[in-house]
Design a protein around this motif. Structure first.
Motif, PDB file in Angstrom:
ATOM      1  N   ASP A 222       0.994  -1.137  -0.010  1.00  0.00           N
ATOM      2  CA  ASP A 222      -0.038   0.053   0.118  1.00  0.00           C
ATOM      3  C   ASP A 222       0.816   1.242  -0.056  1.00  0.00           C
ATOM      4  O   ASP A 222       0.261   2.192  -0.374  1.00  0.00           O
ATOM      5  N   TYR A 223       2.250   1.000   0.321  1.00  0.00           N
ATOM      6  CA  TYR A 223       2.844   2.288   0.414  1.00  0.00           C
ATOM      7  C   TYR A 223       3.816   2.436  -0.809  1.00  0.00           C
ATOM      8  O   TYR A 223       4.513   3.188  -1.104  1.00  0.00           O
ATOM      9  N   THR A 224       3.432   1.692  -1.986  1.00  0.00           N
ATOM     10  CA  THR A 224       4.325   1.817  -3.184  1.00  0.00           C
ATOM     11  C   THR A 224       3.353   2.478  -4.133  1.00  0.00           C
ATOM     12  O   THR A 224       2.279   2.649  -4.168  1.00  0.00           O
ATOM     13  N   LYS A 225       3.951   2.927  -5.288  1.00  0.00           N
ATOM     14  CA  LYS A 225       3.088   3.528  -6.533  1.00  0.00           C
ATOM     15  C   LYS A 225       2.757   2.375  -7.157  1.00  0.00           C
ATOM     16  O   LYS A 225       3.327   1.406  -7.558  1.00  0.00           O
ATOM     17  N   PRO A 226       1.540   2.775  -7.655  1.00  0.00           N
ATOM     18  CA  PRO A 226       0.891   1.695  -8.506  1.00  0.00           C
ATOM     19  C   PRO A 226       1.515   1.137  -9.710  1.00  0.00           C
ATOM     20  O   PRO A 226       2.311   2.124 -10.431  1.00  0.00           O
ATOM     21  N   GLU A 227       1.691  -0.165  -9.994  1.00  0.00           N
ATOM     22  CA  GLU A 227       2.503  -0.544 -11.104  1.00  0.00           C
ATOM     23  C   GLU A 227       3.836  -0.284 -10.792  1.00  0.00           C
ATOM     24  O   GLU A 227       4.720  -0.577 -11.960  1.00  0.00           O
ATOM     25  N   SER A 228       4.482   0.091  -9.687  1.00  0.00           N
ATOM     26  CA  SER A 228       6.025   0.167  -9.860  1.00  0.00           C
ATOM     27  C   SER A 228       6.358  -1.163  -9.488  1.00  0.00           C
ATOM     28  O   SER A 228       5.961  -2.139  -9.451  1.00  0.00           O
ATOM     29  N   PRO A 229       7.910  -1.206  -9.835  1.00  0.00           N
ATOM     30  CA  PRO A 229       8.589  -2.801  -9.756  1.00  0.00           C
ATOM     31  C   PRO A 229       8.421  -3.051  -8.246  1.00  0.00           C
ATOM     32  O   PRO A 229       7.996  -4.169  -8.257  1.00  0.00           O
ATOM     33  N   ALA A 230       8.360  -2.283  -7.403  1.00  0.00           N
ATOM     34  CA  ALA A 230       8.096  -2.625  -5.995  1.00  0.00           C
ATOM     35  C   ALA A 230       6.852  -3.223  -5.619  1.00  0.00           C
ATOM     36  O   ALA A 230       6.762  -4.313  -4.938  1.00  0.00           O
ATOM     37  N   SER A 231       5.982  -2.276  -6.205  1.00  0.00           N
ATOM     38  CA  SER A 231       4.566  -2.862  -6.130  1.00  0.00           C
ATOM     39  C   SER A 231       4.160  -4.163  -6.703  1.00  0.00           C
ATOM     40  O   SER A 231       3.570  -5.140  -6.400  1.00  0.00           O
ATOM     41  N   LEU A 232       4.839  -4.627  -8.105  1.00  0.00           N
ATOM     42  CA  LEU A 232       4.614  -5.603  -8.677  1.00  0.00           C
ATOM     43  C   LEU A 232       5.333  -6.670  -7.972  1.00  0.00           C
ATOM     44  O   LEU A 232       4.724  -7.884  -7.929  1.00  0.00           O
TER      45      LEU A 232
END
Length: 282
Positions: A222-232
Motif C-alpha cells: 500500500d506504500y508503493t506506487k501503483p504498477e511500480s517494480p516494488a509494487s509488482l
C-alpha cells in the motif's frame, strides 16, 4: 578530568551563550598539532559548549581520528552526552569513521547507551548513514539488534527506511528480527515506501511478511506506487505462496544467521553451500 563549561558572553535579552573554544575549533577542523599544543598549554579537553558538545564530539562528527586519539589520551570523557543525548560514539558511527569508532571502543565507550526521546544508538546512527563497516563493528561488539528508537524503530527499520541494503543484510545475518514492528510497521513497510525491490526481496528471503498490516491497516504494498517494480514484486509475493525451497532457505538462514559462528567457528557459509543444503533437504 572534570567537565567544565566554556566561557559565556552576554547578548542582552537572549541571555548568555557559551562560546566555542579554540580546543573545539581545533578538534572540529582536524588540526592535530594545534590541538596538542593547546592541551599541553593547559586547555581542558572536557570543556562544554552551550549544546553540551565537547571537543571529542567535534572530532568524531568531523571524522578526525588523530584528534580523537589525542583527546582520549589526554583524558577526554568517552561517554559524555550532548543536549540531544548523543555520545561521541554515536557521532563517529554517523560519520562513518571506523578509526574513530575503534579508538572510542578501545577506551571503553558504551556500545549500548540508554536511549532518549531525542537520540538513537550508535548502531542506529551507522544504519541511518549507511556505514556498513561501523555496523559490523557494533554488531561484533554486542550492539543490541532490537534497540528501539522512537523515530525509526529498530536498526533494521532505520537501514530500510534509508534504503541501505548492505547494512540491512548485515543485521539480518546477525539475527535481527525481520518482522519486528514499530507501531505495527515492519522493515518491509519501509522498503516498500522507499520503492526498493532489492530490499523487498532481501527481507522476504529472510521471512518478511508481505501481508502484515501496520496500525493504519496498510500492508507494505500500500506504500508503493501503483504498477511500480516494488509494487509488482510485493503483489507477486502476495499472490504466490513461498515454495518449499524458499521456506527451507528461510529456516536455514535463520539458523545459520544466529548460530553458525557458535556451531562452525569462522566458517564462511556461502550461497552455494546453502543451496546444496536446500537441495539435500528437498
Amino acid at each position: 578530568m572534570e567537565l567544565t563549561a566554556a566561557r559565556s558572553t552576554f547578548y542582552g535579552d537572549i541571555g548568555h551563550w557559551a562560546d566555542r573554544t579554540p580546543v573545539h575549533e581545533a578538534a572540529s577542523l582536524g588540526r592535530a598539532l594545534q590541538l596538542k599544543q593547546l592541551i599541553e598549554a593547559g586547555a581542558s579537553v572536557n570543556i562544554l559548549s552551550v549544546d553540551n558538545f565537547t571537543p571529542l564530539h567535534d572530532a568524531c562528527i568531523q571524522a578526525h581520528p588523530k584528534c580523537v586519539q589525542i583527546l582520549l589520551e589526554a583524558g577526554a570523557q568517552v561517554d559524555v552526552r550532548t543536549i540531544h543525548g548523543s555520545t561521541p560514539l554515536c557521532h563517529a558511527c554517523a560519520a562513518g569513521s571506523i578509526e574513530s569508532v575503534k579508538l572510542l571502543v578501545d577506551h571503553g565507550a558504551s556500545i549500548n547507551p540508554s536511549l532518549t526521546a531525542l537520540t538513537a544508538s550508535p548502531l542506529h546512527e551507522a544504519c541511518i548513514r549507511g556505514n556498513p563497516a561501523c555496523v559490523q563493528l557494533m554488531i561484533d561488539k554486542g550492539a543490541l539488534l532490537e534497540a528501539f528508537d522512537i523515530y525509526f524503530g529498530t536498526p533494521l527499520h532505520a537501514a530500510c527506511a534509508k534504503a541501505h541494503l548492505d547494512c540491512a543484510l548485515l543485521l539480518l545475518n546477525a539475527g535481527a528480527k525481520v518482522n519486528a514492528t514499530k507501531f505495527h510497521e515492519t522493515a518491509l513497510h519501509h522498503a516498500a515506501r522507499a520503492e526498493r525491490v532489492d530490499l523487498v526481496e532481501l527481507l522476504v528471503e529472510f521471512g518478511g511478511d508481505v501481508n502484515i498490516s501496520d496500525n493504519l491497516g496498510h500492508k507494505p504494498r500500500d506504500y508503493t506506487k501503483p504498477e511500480s517494480p516494488a509494487s509488482l514484486c510485493l503483489l507477486h509475493y502476495e499472490s504466490n505462496p513461498l515454495s518449499l525451497q524458499q521456506l527451507c532457505r528461510i529456516i536455514l538462514r535463520t539458523v545459520l544467521g544466529t548460530r553458525a559462528l557458535e556451531l562452525i567457528p569462522k566458517l564462511d557459509i556461502s550461497q552455494r553451500i546453502i543451496d546444496y543444503l536446500i537441495y539435500k533437504v528437498t
